[in-house]
Design an enzyme around this catalytic site. Structure first.
Site, PDB file in Angstrom:
ATOM      1  N   CYS A 166      50.406  34.036  29.130  1.00 21.03           N
ATOM      2  CA  CYS A 166      50.897  34.019  30.507  1.00 21.03           C
ATOM      3  C   CYS A 166      50.314  32.828  31.266  1.00 21.03           C
ATOM      4  O   CYS A 166      49.176  32.430  31.041  1.00 21.03           O
ATOM      5  CB  CYS A 166      50.499  35.311  31.236  1.00 21.03           C
ATOM      6  SG  CYS A 166      51.547  36.705  30.834  1.00 21.03           S
ATOM      7  N   GLU A 193      52.813  40.184  35.813  1.00 24.94           N
ATOM      8  CA  GLU A 193      51.848  40.558  36.839  1.00 24.94           C
ATOM      9  C   GLU A 193      52.167  41.944  37.394  1.00 24.94           C
ATOM     10  O   GLU A 193      51.259  42.766  37.602  1.00 24.94           O
ATOM     11  CB  GLU A 193      51.840  39.513  37.958  1.00 24.94           C
ATOM     12  CG  GLU A 193      51.120  38.232  37.613  1.00 24.94           C
ATOM     13  CD  GLU A 193      51.833  37.349  36.602  1.00 24.94           C
ATOM     14  OE1 GLU A 193      51.202  36.429  36.060  1.00 24.94           O
ATOM     15  OE2 GLU A 193      53.047  37.567  36.343  1.00 24.94           O
ATOM     16  N   ASP A 205      41.205  57.390  34.430  1.00 27.12           N
ATOM     17  CA  ASP A 205      39.748  57.453  34.488  1.00 27.12           C
ATOM     18  C   ASP A 205      39.273  58.377  35.601  1.00 27.12           C
ATOM     19  O   ASP A 205      38.301  59.118  35.446  1.00 27.12           O
ATOM     20  CB  ASP A 205      39.186  56.049  34.693  1.00 27.12           C
ATOM     21  CG  ASP A 205      37.668  56.043  34.791  1.00 27.12           C
ATOM     22  OD1 ASP A 205      37.010  56.641  33.916  1.00 27.12           O
ATOM     23  OD2 ASP A 205      37.136  55.457  35.752  1.00 27.12           O
TER      24      ASP A 205
END
Length: 346
Positions: free
Chosen positions: A76, A112, A126
């Site tokens: 990228c 992105e 998480d």
């Protein structure tokens, strides 16, 4: 046959040379969802997880991930991002994630936007794993992109992800006691909360209206997307974003005054097929009874296809007035828009 742009004629990986491409405004929107339990969804919405401030943490992580995409994805390009937004919504057992990325440059920002969704989703995992270690991040995908040689691209509806069953998902044999009731798409009411605020969009002020509306609509049984926050100058893009999946209801806040930058009514009128002037006037009258300056609001209401769109002022008091006016109207209004509703005045 199309060729893979990141592979040269010898089959070796390469970074594409974009120096000959012209700089244009590039926008990409991606989405995904964290499938979890109804308990986790309720805890996140109430900000009552053992690790607090779940959504803010995941939003910041998603933005940071988008900014580091060129470091994470080897081929990228480094891009000067002008905007990254990460928003969340809820269903009964899912936290939905949507990210948009924007730049002005020679190449697109799809990766992105996708990275923002993936990192935000992993951060959510998480944060909730102490309560639900079996949560799964699904369906990370590109929804739309704008700019460049190919202009607008939108994901075809038939390419939307579907759940892939596993052995754990295999249903029990049907009996008289466990045959599920059929679910109609018409039974699900969807809503989008849209905020017009340049300050909130650039992070110089906190939005105090969008979360109130999202909680209120969730309490009324809507599946809520947003708040989606857009600068005043980009509220037309925000409305297009909000209407993309044809929700039952779109409620915007902000941008309804007489300031030169207030453009929400004009942008809304451009997408409406029919106006509902009585709704907008009732909201104005309720506000004016307590605060005379509420008469300056130019908010409108109407129908864009089968979506009801309502503008509310950008103040907490204006939002409360709008909620008070709308709550007794919504069931009947949405039933009429869907082709039902009782027209009999007897």
């Amino acid at each position: 046959m199309s060729e893979l742009s990141h592979v040269d004629r010898e089959g070796r990986a390469r970074m594409v040379d974009v120096s000959a491409k012209s700089d244009t405004t590039r926008i990409a929107v991606a989405a995904g969802e964290l499938r979890t339990t109804a308990e986790v969804v309720a805890l996140v919405r109430a900000d009552d997880m053992p690790k607090a401030d779940v959504l803010s943490t995941a939003r910041i992580a998603g933005i940071a991930g988008a900014k580091k995409t060129s470091e994470l994805i080897p081929l990228c390009h480094q891009l000067a991002l002008s905007s990254v937004k990460v928003e969340f919504g809820f269903t009964e057992d899912t936290i939905t994630i949507e990210a948009s990325a924007k730049t002005k440059g020679p190449t697109g920002v799809e990766m992105e936007a996708l990275t923002a969704v993936a990192v935000a989703g992993l951060t959510l995992h998480d944060m909730v794993k102490a309560v639900d270690p079996a949560a799964t991040l699904n369906g990370v995908r590109l929804l739309t992109k704008e700019g460049g040689k190919h202009g607008h691209w939108e994901r075809p509806a038939e390419q939307e992800p579907v759940d892939i069953p596993t052995l754990a998902d295999e249903p029990e044999p049907a009996t008289e006691d466990n045959v599920p009731e059929p679910i109609s798409d018409a039974d699900e009411r969807t809503a989008v909360v849209l905020v017009a605020s340049t300050g909130a969009a650039v992070g110089t002020r906190a939005d105090t209206t969008g979360p109130v509306l999202a909680d209120w609509l969730g309490g009324l049984g809507f599946s809520v997307r947003g708040p989606l926050i857009y600068a005043d100058a980009e509220i037309d893009i925000g409305l297009a974003d909000a209407l993309r999946f044809e929700p039952s209801l779109v409620i915007s806040t902000g941008g309804t005054g007489a300031s030169p930058t207030d453009a929400t009514p004009e942008a809304t009128l451009a997408v409406l097929d029919r106006e509902l002037p009585g709704v907008a006037e009732a909201i104005r009258q309720r506000g004016t009874a307590k605060f005379p300056l509420a008469a300056l609001s130019r908010g409108v209401a109407g129908l864009a296809g089968r979506s009801v769109v309502v503008n509310l002022p950008g103040s907490p008091g204006g939002v409360k007035d709008g909620m008070a006016v709308l709550e007794p109207l919504l069931d009947h209004l949405l039933a009429q828009v869907a082709g039902g509703g009782n027209h009999d005045n007897k």
